[in-house]
Design a protein around this motif. Sequence first.
Motif, PDB file in Angstrom:
ATOM      1  N   PHE A 115       0.983  -1.240  -0.019  1.00 22.64           N
ATOM      2  CA  PHE A 115      -0.035   0.012  -0.045  1.00 22.64           C
ATOM      3  C   PHE A 115       1.037   1.181   0.053  1.00 22.64           C
ATOM      4  O   PHE A 115       1.937   1.270   0.534  1.00 22.64           O
ATOM      5  N   GLU A 118      -3.983   9.942   0.019  1.00 15.37           N
ATOM      6  CA  GLU A 118      -4.793   9.083  -0.572  1.00 15.37           C
ATOM      7  C   GLU A 118      -4.049   7.527  -0.700  1.00 15.37           C
ATOM      8  O   GLU A 118      -2.769   7.393  -0.950  1.00 15.37           O
ATOM      9  N   ILE A 119      -4.770   6.487  -0.796  1.00 16.31           N
ATOM     10  CA  ILE A 119      -4.159   5.299  -0.593  1.00 16.31           C
ATOM     11  C   ILE A 119      -4.093   4.493  -1.922  1.00 16.31           C
ATOM     12  O   ILE A 119      -5.001   4.428  -2.679  1.00 16.31           O
ATOM     13  N   THR A 161      -3.028   0.929  -3.851  1.00 15.39           N
ATOM     14  CA  THR A 161      -2.775  -0.530  -3.815  1.00 15.39           C
ATOM     15  C   THR A 161      -2.926  -1.136  -5.019  1.00 15.39           C
ATOM     16  O   THR A 161      -3.634  -0.784  -5.993  1.00 15.39           O
ATOM     17  N   ILE A 175      -8.957  -1.827   3.116  1.00 17.74           N
ATOM     18  CA  ILE A 175      -9.728  -1.027   2.150  1.00 17.74           C
ATOM     19  C   ILE A 175     -10.841  -0.621   2.651  1.00 17.74           C
ATOM     20  O   ILE A 175     -11.464   0.501   2.547  1.00 17.74           O
ATOM     21  N   ALA A 233     -10.582   1.884   5.269  1.00 14.77           N
ATOM     22  CA  ALA A 233     -10.419   3.433   4.851  1.00 14.77           C
ATOM     23  C   ALA A 233     -11.709   3.862   4.287  1.00 14.77           C
ATOM     24  O   ALA A 233     -11.834   5.154   4.379  1.00 14.77           O
ATOM     25  N   VAL A 283      -9.262   5.434  -1.684  1.00 16.83           N
ATOM     26  CA  VAL A 283      -8.364   4.188  -1.969  1.00 16.83           C
ATOM     27  C   VAL A 283      -8.540   4.155  -3.602  1.00 16.83           C
ATOM     28  O   VAL A 283      -9.512   4.058  -4.013  1.00 16.83           O
TER      29      VAL A 283
END
Length: 157
Positions: free
Chosen positions: A40, A46-47, A49, A66, A69, A76
């Motif tokens: 990640f 902001e994430i 993956t 996820i 989040a 995400v």
Amino acid sequence: MKFFLILFKLNLLSLSFITFLLSNSLFPFATDILSFAIPFFVINNEIITPKLNGTILPGITRLSVIELAYQWGIKVHERKISIDELLQGIHDRKVSEVFGTGTAAVISPVSILRYKGQSHVVGNGEIGHYAKLFFEALTQIQYGEKFDKLGWIETIG
């Protein structure tokens, strides 16, 4: 299949060790999977993956991060991130955190990325805000110390 290795130094509580990020020959510039976990990346809060593509298992810890989040209003994105984008983001301070998720790893922060003989410190080199947040939430839910709002815990008996 040829794999490219990118070394990471991880901080797991007070321990440090080395793992690697795999980027396969089909997508040589995309980060796919840490040797122990799903990566990640926190970019501009902001994430990011990797999207499930057959080389990444749809792990429960990945999904849990996820879902948490989304519950907390954190954006995400499931997409590829190139090595160049990652390195540039670290250099520009846009990448504030990198961490891995997995059954055994739970949440394992990455402090240093080493690529082509050069070390790149992620964020300030310490465990980041999101890694702490997810680790604490997941372990507190697992141990029954925090209410399970998402219905993950099943009572048996």
